[in-house]
Design an enzyme around this catalytic site. Structure first.
Site, short mmCIF file in Angstrom:
data_model
loop_
_atom_site.label_atom_id
_atom_site.label_comp_id
_atom_site.label_asym_id
_atom_site.label_seq_id
_atom_site.Cartn_x
_atom_site.Cartn_y
_atom_site.Cartn_z
N HIS A 46 0.93 5.58 -1.47
CA HIS A 46 1.54 4.76 -0.80
C HIS A 46 1.95 3.67 -1.65
CE1 HIS A 46 0.24 5.86 3.63
NE2 HIS A 46 0.70 6.93 3.19
N GLU A 48 1.60 0.42 -1.69
CA GLU A 48 0.47 -0.61 -1.80
C GLU A 48 -0.68 -0.15 -2.83
OE1 GLU A 48 1.54 -1.05 2.48
OE2 GLU A 48 1.54 0.68 1.10
N CYS A 76 -0.98 0.28 6.41
CA CYS A 76 -1.46 1.31 7.33
C CYS A 76 -3.03 1.10 6.93
CB CYS A 76 -1.11 2.69 6.94
SG CYS A 76 -1.70 3.31 5.34
N CYS A 79 -4.23 1.55 3.45
CA CYS A 79 -3.87 0.40 2.46
C CYS A 79 -4.62 -0.74 2.75
CB CYS A 79 -2.53 0.45 2.51
SG CYS A 79 -1.51 1.95 1.84
#
Length: 142
Positions: A46, A48, A76, A79
């Site tokens: 992801h 992040e 999420c 993260c």
């Protein structure tokens, strides 16, 4: 947040969900990330996480206590947990994520009272532009 939007554009150009993130320390960008989980066949890639990885390497430490993370969407659970483990000082994000947001929308992983680190949060920064990028992407997929 403008730099995070530029990173999200890179994800879009690669056919990924357009999410971008940057880590800033002492006023300088030390990490950039955009979603790469599809192209990298990596469920943890992801935006992040990628930005945190780059920042840790740039700083030479897995603790990013003096850093801020700017993300185009609410992180999420994975993260948000990574932000806690990295000891990020401040999170700034754009659009809320009504389906998977783990700061305030669906659950509160970040700043959960049982965790040992609290993160300052600012939400809604350039939210309209961040949300529009995502909405346009998903509309084009349907």
């Amino acid at each position: 947040m403008e730099e995070a939007l530029c990173a999200a554009q890179r994800a879009l150009e690669a056919g990924e969900v357009p999410v971008g993130a940057v880590v800033v320390c002492d006023g300088k960008i030390v990490g950039r990330g955009w979603n790469r989980n599809i192209t990298a066949c990596d469920p943890t890639a992801h935006a992040e996480i990628m930005a945190l990885r780059e920042a840790g390497a740039a700083i030479g430490n897995h603790r990013l206590a003096n850093c801020e993370l700017f993300a185009t969407i609410e992180p999420c659970a994975m993260c948000a947990g990574a932000l806690v483990h990295a000891r990020i000082r401040r999170l700034v994000y754009g659009a809320e994520d009504a389906k998977a947001g783990a700061v305030q929308s669906v659950m509160q992983v970040l700043n959960h009272p049982q965790l040992n680190h609290q993160v300052e949060v600012r939400s809604g920064v350039l939210a309209g532009r961040c949300a529009e990028l995502l909405q346009t992407f998903f509309k084009s997929r349907r």
